[in-house]
Structure formats: C-alpha cells, structure tokens
Design a protein around this motif. Structure first.
Motif, PDB file in Angstrom:
ATOM      1  N   UNK A  95      10.961   3.043 -35.613  1.00  0.00           N
ATOM      2  CA  UNK A  95      12.141   4.004 -35.141  1.00  0.00           C
ATOM      3  C   UNK A  95      11.372   5.920 -34.662  1.00  0.00           C
ATOM      4  N   UNK A  96      10.290   5.947 -35.135  1.00  0.00           N
ATOM      5  CA  UNK A  96      10.004   7.576 -34.612  1.00  0.00           C
ATOM      6  C   UNK A  96       9.365   7.745 -33.575  1.00  0.00           C
ATOM      7  N   UNK A  97       9.427   6.840 -32.898  1.00  0.00           N
ATOM      8  CA  UNK A  97       8.600   6.532 -30.922  1.00  0.00           C
ATOM      9  C   UNK A  97       9.822   6.306 -30.205  1.00  0.00           C
ATOM     10  N   UNK A  98      11.009   5.616 -31.048  1.00  0.00           N
ATOM     11  CA  UNK A  98      12.039   5.070 -29.966  1.00  0.00           C
ATOM     12  C   UNK A  98      13.000   5.998 -29.955  1.00  0.00           C
ATOM     13  N   UNK A  99      12.660   7.038 -30.888  1.00  0.00           N
ATOM     14  CA  UNK A  99      13.888   8.526 -31.040  1.00  0.00           C
ATOM     15  C   UNK A  99      13.379   9.349 -30.315  1.00  0.00           C
ATOM     16  N   UNK A 100      12.060   9.430 -30.231  1.00  0.00           N
ATOM     17  CA  UNK A 100      11.240  10.094 -29.233  1.00  0.00           C
ATOM     18  C   UNK A 100      11.328   9.981 -28.144  1.00  0.00           C
ATOM     19  N   UNK A 101      10.954   8.750 -27.775  1.00  0.00           N
ATOM     20  CA  UNK A 101      11.660   8.067 -25.773  1.00  0.00           C
ATOM     21  C   UNK A 101      12.832   8.696 -25.948  1.00  0.00           C
ATOM     22  N   UNK A 102      14.161   7.836 -26.626  1.00  0.00           N
ATOM     23  CA  UNK A 102      15.029   9.178 -26.153  1.00  0.00           C
ATOM     24  C   UNK A 102      16.026  10.312 -26.340  1.00  0.00           C
ATOM     25  N   UNK A 103      15.244  10.960 -26.795  1.00  0.00           N
ATOM     26  CA  UNK A 103      15.879  12.036 -26.570  1.00  0.00           C
ATOM     27  C   UNK A 103      15.106  12.644 -25.682  1.00  0.00           C
ATOM     28  N   UNK A 104      13.406  12.273 -25.331  1.00  0.00           N
ATOM     29  CA  UNK A 104      12.681  12.956 -24.611  1.00  0.00           C
ATOM     30  C   UNK A 104      12.334  12.327 -23.615  1.00  0.00           C
ATOM     31  N   UNK A 105      13.685  11.180 -22.849  1.00  0.00           N
ATOM     32  CA  UNK A 105      13.386  10.758 -21.945  1.00  0.00           C
ATOM     33  C   UNK A 105      13.561  11.228 -20.318  1.00  0.00           C
ATOM     34  N   UNK A 106      12.459  10.655 -18.745  1.00  0.00           N
ATOM     35  CA  UNK A 106      11.546  10.209 -18.584  1.00  0.00           C
ATOM     36  C   UNK A 106      10.349  10.425 -19.649  1.00  0.00           C
ATOM     37  N   UNK A 111       2.221  11.816 -23.996  1.00  0.00           N
ATOM     38  CA  UNK A 111       3.231  12.569 -24.899  1.00  0.00           C
ATOM     39  C   UNK A 111       3.639  11.848 -25.912  1.00  0.00           C
ATOM     40  N   UNK A 112       4.031  10.919 -26.229  1.00  0.00           N
ATOM     41  CA  UNK A 112       4.700  10.047 -27.559  1.00  0.00           C
ATOM     42  C   UNK A 112       3.344  10.278 -28.217  1.00  0.00           C
ATOM     43  N   UNK A 113       2.129  10.171 -28.493  1.00  0.00           N
ATOM     44  CA  UNK A 113       1.083  10.035 -29.204  1.00  0.00           C
ATOM     45  C   UNK A 113       0.958  11.483 -28.869  1.00  0.00           C
ATOM     46  N   UNK A 114       1.398  12.415 -28.325  1.00  0.00           N
ATOM     47  CA  UNK A 114       1.178  14.142 -29.261  1.00  0.00           C
ATOM     48  C   UNK A 114       1.895  14.808 -29.884  1.00  0.00           C
ATOM     49  N   UNK A 115       3.617  13.528 -30.019  1.00  0.00           N
ATOM     50  CA  UNK A 115       4.349  14.475 -30.791  1.00  0.00           C
ATOM     51  C   UNK A 115       4.674  13.732 -32.680  1.00  0.00           C
ATOM     52  N   UNK A 144      -1.218   8.825 -12.736  1.00  0.00           N
ATOM     53  CA  UNK A 144       0.023   8.700 -12.412  1.00  0.00           C
ATOM     54  C   UNK A 144       0.261   7.765 -13.849  1.00  0.00           C
ATOM     55  N   UNK A 145       0.582   8.437 -14.720  1.00  0.00           N
ATOM     56  CA  UNK A 145       1.003   7.175 -16.257  1.00  0.00           C
ATOM     57  C   UNK A 145       2.378   7.183 -16.324  1.00  0.00           C
ATOM     58  N   UNK A 146       2.428   5.501 -16.867  1.00  0.00           N
ATOM     59  CA  UNK A 146       3.393   4.974 -17.223  1.00  0.00           C
ATOM     60  C   UNK A 146       4.513   6.243 -17.626  1.00  0.00           C
ATOM     61  N   UNK A 147       6.052   5.748 -17.274  1.00  0.00           N
ATOM     62  CA  UNK A 147       6.851   7.176 -18.273  1.00  0.00           C
ATOM     63  C   UNK A 147       8.116   5.605 -18.590  1.00  0.00           C
TER      64      UNK A 147
END
Length: 186
Positions: A95-106, A111-115, A144-147
């Motif tokens: 849920x934590x990772x999903x919320x980060x993706x939802x608010x910061x996408x792409x 970036x997820x790991x840093x947050x 060229x990391x994945x988004x």
C-alpha cells in the motif's frame, strides 16, 4: 431501434461485462445511429429505474467506464458466495509503494525506494502481478530505468473514476501545533 429496446441493449452490455465499459464502447457495440449522449441518457434511466425499485444493484462509474455493482449493504452475501475470490489484500508495504506511485506517477523504482527508505523490487513485482501498476516507459536518464504508473484496475480496486478523485496529500497532514483548527477544538 426504439428507445425501450435501446435501454435493454445497454442494460445487457452492462450486465454481461466483468469490467467497466466506456460510453464509446457501448455505442460501438450497439452501432446504428446513436450518440454518446443517447448512451448517457440510457445509463441514467436504467440507474433511476434501479433506484426507484430499491434494487440491491446499482450502476457505478469506475475506471473510465460503467458497470453493475452490488450495493455495499449486500457485500456479506457476495463474500459468502465467492469465498475463494475475496478481494485481494495488500500488505502495508504494498500500500505504501502503491500510494507513492499513485501520487508521483510516472516514477522509477529508485525514486520509490528513496521515498520508502527500503528495497522495493518485491513489492513492485507483486503490484505488477496484480495489475495495479504497469510499466509506462523508460526515464531519459542514466541506465534508462523503468517508469511505473497505476492502471484502470487500480481505479476499479479503489472505486475511483479518475486519479483526480484521490485525496490530496494535505488531507493526510495534521495541522501544525498552535493552528486555529486545534484552538477551535479546545
């Protein structure tokens, strides 16, 4: 096609689908000389008819489309019927990772790991498998990391029409000490 037959056609399409159907898709399936406005009117009429007879079923607009859904008060019966198909549960890290993706996408995995402050590869894989996120491209930077971005399945899971319906970050932030809101509560 007369209006009552048109209503029945729209109702059948909504009934047989297991995922939200867009207005344009309904128009395409029925064909003939109907407009998107005709489809909206039909959906409104069907929805009103369900309400007027106090049906346990309603039409929900989710993930850019429409579908029949059971009213929340009947969820216990549905859960009993589909014990093995219960709603997928997400762990707090997911849920934590999903919320980060939802608010910061792409957003990239780094970036997820840093947050989050922890490795997130396993959580991202789980979210990909459950089709709550998808790969939308590569960042124009070294390696060229994945988004990653959320999917329509994400919207459906949380009952949202659009990402704009997500609560704002400010909704989760407590007011600062000494603010007027705290003083008024006392």
């Amino acid at each position: 096609m007369e209006f009552q037959e048109f209503l029945k056609a729209v109702e059948v399409i909504l009934f047989i689908t297991d995922k939200p159907v867009s207005i344009s898709k309904i128009k395409e399936v029925i064909g003939q000389d109907i407009t998107e406005e005709d489809v909206k009117i039909a959906i409104g009429n069907i929805s009103e008819e369900l309400k007027s007879r106090n049906s346990p079923i309603e039409i929900k607009e989710v993930a850019g489309g429409f579908q029949f859904a059971t009213k929340p008060g009947y969820s216990v019966l549905v859960k009993k019927l589909y014990k093995e198909k219960t709603r997928l549960k997400l762990s707090p890290p997911a849920l934590e990772a999903l919320s980060i993706i939802a608010y910061r996408q792409p957003i990239t995995r780094l970036d997820i790991e840093q947050i989050r402050g922890v490795e997130s590869g396993g959580v991202i894989e789980t979210l990909l498998e459950r089709k709550l996120i998808k790969i939308v491209g590569r960042k124009e930077s070294l390696g060229r990391p994945l988004l990653y971005s959320t999917t329509s399945e994400f919207l459906k899971y949380f009952g949202l029409k659009h990402l704009s319906e997500l609560p704002t970050i400010e909704d989760f932030t407590p007011p600062p000490e000494g603010s007027l809101l705290l003083e008024q509560e006392q």
